[in-house]
Design a protein around this motif. Structure first.
Motif, PDB file in Angstrom:
ATOM      1  N   ILE A 259     -68.809  22.567 -75.755  1.00 45.95           N
ATOM      2  CA  ILE A 259     -68.844  22.556 -74.290  1.00 45.95           C
ATOM      3  C   ILE A 259     -67.796  21.594 -73.748  1.00 45.95           C
ATOM      4  O   ILE A 259     -67.110  21.887 -72.758  1.00 45.95           O
ATOM      5  N   ALA A 260     -67.662  20.446 -74.409  1.00 45.05           N
ATOM      6  CA  ALA A 260     -66.666  19.464 -73.977  1.00 45.05           C
ATOM      7  C   ALA A 260     -65.243  19.993 -74.130  1.00 45.05           C
ATOM      8  O   ALA A 260     -64.333  19.558 -73.423  1.00 45.05           O
ATOM      9  N   CYS A 261     -65.051  20.960 -75.048  1.00 43.56           N
ATOM     10  CA  CYS A 261     -63.723  21.573 -75.207  1.00 43.56           C
ATOM     11  C   CYS A 261     -63.398  22.515 -74.060  1.00 43.56           C
ATOM     12  O   CYS A 261     -62.228  22.863 -73.865  1.00 43.56           O
ATOM     13  N   THR A 262     -64.403  22.958 -73.334  1.00 46.95           N
ATOM     14  CA  THR A 262     -64.305  23.899 -72.221  1.00 46.95           C
ATOM     15  C   THR A 262     -63.766  25.266 -72.687  1.00 46.95           C
ATOM     16  O   THR A 262     -63.426  25.448 -73.854  1.00 46.95           O
ATOM     17  N   PHE A 263     -63.704  26.195 -71.731  1.00 45.78           N
ATOM     18  CA  PHE A 263     -63.111  27.511 -71.999  1.00 45.78           C
ATOM     19  C   PHE A 263     -61.657  27.465 -71.547  1.00 45.78           C
ATOM     20  O   PHE A 263     -61.359  27.019 -70.432  1.00 45.78           O
ATOM     21  N   GLY A 264     -60.759  27.898 -72.413  1.00 44.05           N
ATOM     22  CA  GLY A 264     -59.350  27.795 -72.059  1.00 44.05           C
ATOM     23  C   GLY A 264     -58.447  28.637 -72.933  1.00 44.05           C
ATOM     24  O   GLY A 264     -58.840  29.702 -73.434  1.00 44.05           O
TER      25      GLY A 264
ATOM     26  N   PHE B  44     -52.531  32.523 -89.676  1.00 37.20           N
ATOM     27  CA  PHE B  44     -51.622  31.444 -89.287  1.00 37.20           C
ATOM     28  C   PHE B  44     -51.887  30.873 -87.896  1.00 37.20           C
ATOM     29  O   PHE B  44     -51.324  29.833 -87.559  1.00 37.20           O
ATOM     30  N   CYS B  45     -52.722  31.518 -87.078  1.00 36.62           N
ATOM     31  CA  CYS B  45     -52.893  31.053 -85.703  1.00 36.62           C
ATOM     32  C   CYS B  45     -54.305  30.557 -85.372  1.00 36.62           C
ATOM     33  O   CYS B  45     -54.510  30.013 -84.297  1.00 36.62           O
ATOM     34  N   LEU B  46     -55.258  30.759 -86.276  1.00 35.07           N
ATOM     35  CA  LEU B  46     -56.628  30.315 -86.009  1.00 35.07           C
ATOM     36  C   LEU B  46     -57.141  29.443 -87.153  1.00 35.07           C
ATOM     37  O   LEU B  46     -56.832  29.696 -88.313  1.00 35.07           O
ATOM     38  N   PRO B  47     -57.956  28.415 -86.829  1.00 39.34           N
ATOM     39  CA  PRO B  47     -58.570  27.587 -87.882  1.00 39.34           C
ATOM     40  C   PRO B  47     -59.858  28.211 -88.396  1.00 39.34           C
ATOM     41  O   PRO B  47     -60.327  29.225 -87.876  1.00 39.34           O
TER      42      PRO B  47
ATOM     43  N   GLU C 252     -61.551  17.630 -86.714  1.00 38.24           N
ATOM     44  CA  GLU C 252     -60.140  17.841 -86.382  1.00 38.24           C
ATOM     45  C   GLU C 252     -59.928  19.172 -85.656  1.00 38.24           C
ATOM     46  O   GLU C 252     -59.110  19.264 -84.730  1.00 38.24           O
ATOM     47  N   ILE C 253     -60.668  20.192 -86.050  1.00 33.77           N
ATOM     48  CA  ILE C 253     -60.546  21.493 -85.385  1.00 33.77           C
ATOM     49  C   ILE C 253     -61.032  21.402 -83.948  1.00 33.77           C
ATOM     50  O   ILE C 253     -60.390  21.928 -83.021  1.00 33.77           O
ATOM     51  N   LEU C 254     -62.156  20.724 -83.717  1.00 38.86           N
ATOM     52  CA  LEU C 254     -62.679  20.567 -82.358  1.00 38.86           C
ATOM     53  C   LEU C 254     -61.701  19.801 -81.475  1.00 38.86           C
ATOM     54  O   LEU C 254     -61.512  20.136 -80.297  1.00 38.86           O
ATOM     55  N   ILE C 255     -61.073  18.788 -82.035  1.00 40.71           N
ATOM     56  CA  ILE C 255     -60.091  18.010 -81.268  1.00 40.71           C
ATOM     57  C   ILE C 255     -58.897  18.881 -80.884  1.00 40.71           C
ATOM     58  O   ILE C 255     -58.397  18.819 -79.755  1.00 40.71           O
ATOM     59  N   LYS C 256     -58.434  19.717 -81.812  1.00 39.57           N
ATOM     60  CA  LYS C 256     -57.307  20.625 -81.515  1.00 39.57           C
ATOM     61  C   LYS C 256     -57.666  21.619 -80.420  1.00 39.57           C
ATOM     62  O   LYS C 256     -56.853  21.919 -79.545  1.00 39.57           O
ATOM     63  N   ILE C 257     -58.901  22.132 -80.469  1.00 37.53           N
ATOM     64  CA  ILE C 257     -59.340  23.057 -79.426  1.00 37.53           C
ATOM     65  C   ILE C 257     -59.372  22.356 -78.074  1.00 37.53           C
ATOM     66  O   ILE C 257     -58.934  22.903 -77.054  1.00 37.53           O
ATOM     67  N   TYR C 258     -59.885  21.127 -78.071  1.00 38.20           N
ATOM     68  CA  TYR C 258     -59.947  20.344 -76.826  1.00 38.20           C
ATOM     69  C   TYR C 258     -58.549  20.134 -76.251  1.00 38.20           C
ATOM     70  O   TYR C 258     -58.315  20.339 -75.047  1.00 38.20           O
ATOM     71  N   ARG C 259     -57.612  19.753 -77.098  1.00 42.50           N
ATOM     72  CA  ARG C 259     -56.243  19.517 -76.630  1.00 42.50           C
ATOM     73  C   ARG C 259     -55.604  20.798 -76.113  1.00 42.50           C
ATOM     74  O   ARG C 259     -54.905  20.798 -75.093  1.00 42.50           O
TER      75      ARG C 259
END
Length: 530
Positions: free
Chosen positions: A33-38, A229-232, A249-256
């Motif tokens: 949820i903190a990563c939001t939709f984007g 190559f484009c998805l974790p 690390e994956i969650l952080i990348k999604i957030y960014r």
């Protein structure tokens, strides 16, 4: 499966690990949820569309190429039916095994294997010079796509937090309808040409339908590169394997990617940092030795709750529903181009309905086969579908998109169960109406409504399955309902022509009766996850 089938060590490790990952699994939804939709979710859906398109082509191209290829491959009616069925035979053999292994070893590896293999066998099918080669290629196309399908659905679900998951899955399911529009358009653009390329003195010939299959194979190749190559990997799967650092690390990348903010501003930047200590002390040799064995044992252990109450009851009901819904959906979808072509060349006159035209056609076909059986090879001329058939197929595809917008808007307010019941009632009426359709417009409209509603019912059934089953057995549950559904597809495509020969009314009455049963089952499905 009894406890004696599992090593005692695995049971101890499972009991010890349960408390470790139970809390992270509850925390991950808040982290998503903190990563939001984007942008990440848009990219995820875009790649899923390419994957769905590649998979649907495995079964849908046959319906369009049959008229063009029947003479080149010397196919009779039985061989045409077998060619339509071959992808589903392959799907049956791989779905459950692939679902279990996907839960044990991860989503990405099977997405890569599935789509790369699908591309290879689509190219082989495009190069085929005999029916046997094309049928074999179609079998492996189905086998490999089933390997990737469950992982594709699970990956989308597990990257979506709870409040958007239903809409993400419904949106993903709508790609089926969009794919049918594009497939009809591409088939119209390619198969109406007259291409022919000969090699080695005519021993190897590429006709229009060969190039058609080559062009369509590019979707599978694109899906392979995009997924690999484009998805974790799914962070939820990584948590079940206690790979907390990778999941973080994956969650952080999604957030960014979604917010454009630096990683340090992520509220869950330090989540699970104290969870990975136990795995650091293992020697590499021991870790490699136990990893595969432990993953398989863990996978077997996670299967047990699926065959205990209440999950086993829910599984049985969703499997029965999927059997009937997929049988209806694929029978109407795969037979529509042929029915449309029959109506196109035998227009409905006043006082006639669809069944009178189909009964006349089946009777005349029997007479032609008996009379000309010894001259088929000499007089064989491919009869290409007219423009009207492709236009009608595109219309059906466009109509199929509409229910997804409606269910997407209503699913959170009304719920999946009421929508499934209403869709079942509409399906009963539309399939029954086909029996008395007395114009081309009405035939196309009722086929479109029947196919679109059954397609929406499939997506609702899958979404309810995702909700009812936990992460550790979700992919296997999806695989099982899809296997049963594909058995329904095989049964339906075998039964439909048999019933059609007995009388046109019989298949349409049978379809309506089966949908009454599905609607009844929907009343007993749980509304929410227990």
């Amino acid at each position: 499966m009894s406890d004696l089938d599992l090593p005692a060590l695995a049971a101890k490790e499972k009991a010890q690990a349960r408390e470790d990952w139970k809390t992270p699994m509850k925390e991950i939804d808040a982290a998503l949820i903190a990563c939001t939709f984007g942008r990440f979710h848009i990219k995820l859906l875009s790649i899923a569309f390419m994957g769905f398109m590649a998979g649907i082509l495995a079964s849908s191209t046959t319906a369009y190429l049959l008229p063009s290829a029947e003479c080149d491959l010397k196919m009779d009616l039985l061989q045409k039916g077998l060619l339509n069925a071959m992808p589903y035979v392959g799907m049956l053999l791989s779905s459950v095994v692939a679902g279990f292994l996907t839960d044990a070893f991860g989503r990405k590896i099977f997405l890569g294997i599935g789509f790369l293999g699908l591309f290879i066998f689509q190219v082989i099918g495009g190069s085929s010079q005999t029916f046997e080669v094309l049928a074999t290629a179609k079998f492996f196309e189905g086998l490999l796509y089933a390997t990737a399908f469950s992982a594709c659905v699970s990956l989308t679900a597990e990257f979506s937090y709870s409040s958007i998951r239903d809409r993400m899955l419904l949106c993903q399911s709508s790609f089926i309808a969009v794919s049918h529009i594009l497939i009809a358009a591409m088939s119209w653009a390619i198969l109406t040409n007259d291409w022919r390329l000969s090699f080695f003195g005519g021993k190897f010939v590429l006709n229009t339908w060969n190039f058609y299959l080559y062009i369509m194979s590019l979707w599978a190749l694109g899906a392979f590169f995009m997924y690999v190559f484009c998805l974790p990997e799914s962070p939820k799967y990584l948590l079940t394997q206690q790979k907390y650092d990778e999941a973080r690390e994956i969650l952080i990348k999604i957030y960014r990617e979604n917010t454009g903010k630096p990683a340090e501003t992520y509220p869950f930047y330090n989540i699970w940092k104290d969870k990975n200590k136990h795995s650091i002390d293992e020697t590499p040799e021991h870790h490699v030795h136990t990893n595969i064995r432990h993953q398989i044992v863990e996978g077997l252990y996670n299967v047990k709750p699926m065959f205990q109450k209440p999950l086993v009851v829910h599984l049985a009901m969703t499997c029965c529903s999927n059997f009937i819904i997929m049988a209806m959906y694929n029978v109407l979808r795969l037979w529509f181009p042929q029915v449309s072509a029959i109506v196109e060349h035998n227009p409905l006159t006043e006082g006639q309905d669809l069944c009178s035209v189909l009964d006349t056609y089946t009777s005349s076909l029997k007479q032609v086969i008996v009379h000309n059986s010894s001259y088929v090879q000499e007089v064989c001329v491919p009869t290409k579908s007219g423009h009207e058939t492709y236009i009608n197929s595109m219309i059906v595809g466009f109509v199929c998109v509409i229910p997804y917008f409606i269910t997407g808007m209503l699913v959170n307010r009304v719920g999946k169960k009421p929508l499934l019941i209403v869709a079942g009632l509409c399906s009963i009426a539309s399939s029954l109406g086909l029996r008395w359709a007395n114009s081309k417009t009405l035939v196309v409209a009722l086929f479109a409504v029947s196919v679109s509603i059954s397609q929406s019912m499939l997506s609702l059934n899958q979404a309810m399955t995702v909700e009812m089953f936990p992460t550790t057995s979700r992919t296997l549950a999806i695989s099982m309902i899809m296997v049963i559904g594909r058995i329904g597809t095989l049964s339906g495509n075998i039964a439909f022509p048999i019933m059609l020969e007995m009388g046109c009314s019989i298949p349409f009455f049978t379809i309506s009766g089966c949908m009454v049963f599905v609607t009844t089952i929907a009343f007993f499905l749980p509304s929410k996850k227990k």
